[in-house]
Write a protein that holds these residues in place. Sequence first.
Motif, short mmCIF file in Angstrom:
data_model
loop_
_atom_site.label_atom_id
_atom_site.label_comp_id
_atom_site.label_asym_id
_atom_site.label_seq_id
_atom_site.Cartn_x
_atom_site.Cartn_y
_atom_site.Cartn_z
N GLU A 108 -44.92 -10.36 -42.52
CA GLU A 108 -45.00 -9.14 -41.72
C GLU A 108 -43.97 -8.16 -42.25
O GLU A 108 -42.97 -8.57 -42.85
N ILE A 109 -44.25 -6.88 -42.03
CA ILE A 109 -43.34 -5.84 -42.47
C ILE A 109 -43.14 -4.88 -41.30
O ILE A 109 -44.12 -4.33 -40.77
N ASN A 110 -41.89 -4.74 -40.84
CA ASN A 110 -41.58 -3.88 -39.69
C ASN A 110 -42.46 -4.17 -38.48
O ASN A 110 -43.05 -3.26 -37.90
N ASP A 111 -42.58 -5.45 -38.14
CA ASP A 111 -43.33 -5.90 -36.96
C ASP A 111 -44.84 -5.76 -37.08
O ASP A 111 -45.55 -5.93 -36.09
N ILE A 112 -45.33 -5.44 -38.23
CA ILE A 112 -46.79 -5.40 -38.40
C ILE A 112 -47.19 -6.54 -39.31
O ILE A 112 -46.68 -6.66 -40.44
N GLU A 113 -48.07 -7.39 -38.79
CA GLU A 113 -48.46 -8.54 -39.58
C GLU A 113 -49.40 -8.13 -40.71
O GLU A 113 -50.31 -7.31 -40.52
N VAL A 114 -49.19 -8.71 -41.87
CA VAL A 114 -50.10 -8.50 -43.00
C VAL A 114 -51.18 -9.57 -42.86
O VAL A 114 -51.02 -10.71 -43.29
N THR A 118 -55.30 -6.19 -38.90
CA THR A 118 -54.10 -5.64 -38.29
C THR A 118 -53.92 -4.20 -38.76
O THR A 118 -54.55 -3.75 -39.72
N SER A 119 -53.01 -3.50 -38.08
CA SER A 119 -52.81 -2.09 -38.40
C SER A 119 -52.11 -1.90 -39.75
O SER A 119 -51.94 -0.77 -40.20
N TYR A 120 -51.69 -3.01 -40.35
CA TYR A 120 -51.07 -2.88 -41.68
C TYR A 120 -51.97 -2.09 -42.64
O TYR A 120 -51.50 -1.34 -43.48
N TYR A 121 -53.27 -2.29 -42.48
CA TYR A 121 -54.22 -1.68 -43.43
C TYR A 121 -54.77 -0.34 -42.98
O TYR A 121 -55.52 0.30 -43.71
N ARG A 158 -55.65 -11.61 -49.70
CA ARG A 158 -56.37 -12.48 -48.75
C ARG A 158 -57.05 -11.69 -47.65
O ARG A 158 -58.11 -12.06 -47.16
N TYR A 159 -56.37 -10.66 -47.19
CA TYR A 159 -56.75 -10.08 -45.90
C TYR A 159 -57.17 -8.61 -45.93
O TYR A 159 -57.65 -8.10 -44.93
N GLY A 160 -56.95 -7.93 -47.04
CA GLY A 160 -57.25 -6.50 -47.07
C GLY A 160 -58.73 -6.21 -46.80
O GLY A 160 -59.59 -6.95 -47.25
#
Length: 264
Positions: A108-114, A118-121, A158-160
Amino acid sequence: MKKVDYHLHSYFSADSQENPRTHILEALKYGLDEICFTEHRDFYFPDMAFDLDVPAYFQELSALQAEFSGQIMVKIGLEIGLDLRFKQEIEDFVSNSAYDFVIGSVHEINDIEVYDDTSYYTNKSKKQAHLEYLEAVLACVQNFDCFNALGHLDYVARYGPYADKFIQFDEFSELIHQILQVLSDKNKALEVNTRLFQYPETQKFYQFLIETYKNCGGKWITLGTDSHLAKRDWISWTLAQNLIKSSGFTELALFSKMQVENIL
Ligand code: HSO
Ligand code: ZN
Ligand code: ZN
Ligand code: ZN
């Protein structure tokens, strides 16, 4: 080259239900010499607690080590989530127990899970998603010392939510070189994570990583399936081992009490 798996999860990890004994039996079936359990511990993980019951983990694994002694070497490891905001807690957690081997991973980066959905993308190009991940990894490997190997550098693939998720590594060759140079300078291992090894793109990426790491003076490669189930893709495991051999490494790194065991 010894047959090992240095990245796997059992029910001591919050996201696995697998019995560690079943893992051991599966590894024996495939003739492995050694496996290292690497259970999750992530501090302040968004939406899910990745806690670890350390005493129960050591107790159960120690009993399994004794039971299977002479058949397979079983090591007790950890996959620690790296996040510089919790540096002291992470370092204290690792140094509090006698792990054989520790993978450092960014999850995770700054509380956003990769992770999936998730909102990471959100509003992020594939290039930006890989770039931000690699930048977070670089900061972590520069500033943390409490790990032996860097986990899954291809995690974003994996997840993008992209038609083609794979990293265009020529776009990041300088940044990747920096990461691998730090690993080499700190005598840390590079993990070959077989999770996406059925894809030629992944094989090419890891070939690039292994060669670059070697050119940086890196000496230690670990091989891990990152399996959360005993049943795993042994074809990918074999492809990865062959790639490591053909890249000029004759042995995989083995660890005991966080020290490299190999005498080369
Ligand atoms: N830590 C996992 C990702 C995950 N997140 C599972 C929630 N559940 C990768 O091994
Ligand atoms: Zn997991
Ligand atoms: Zn991981
Ligand atoms: Zn893992």
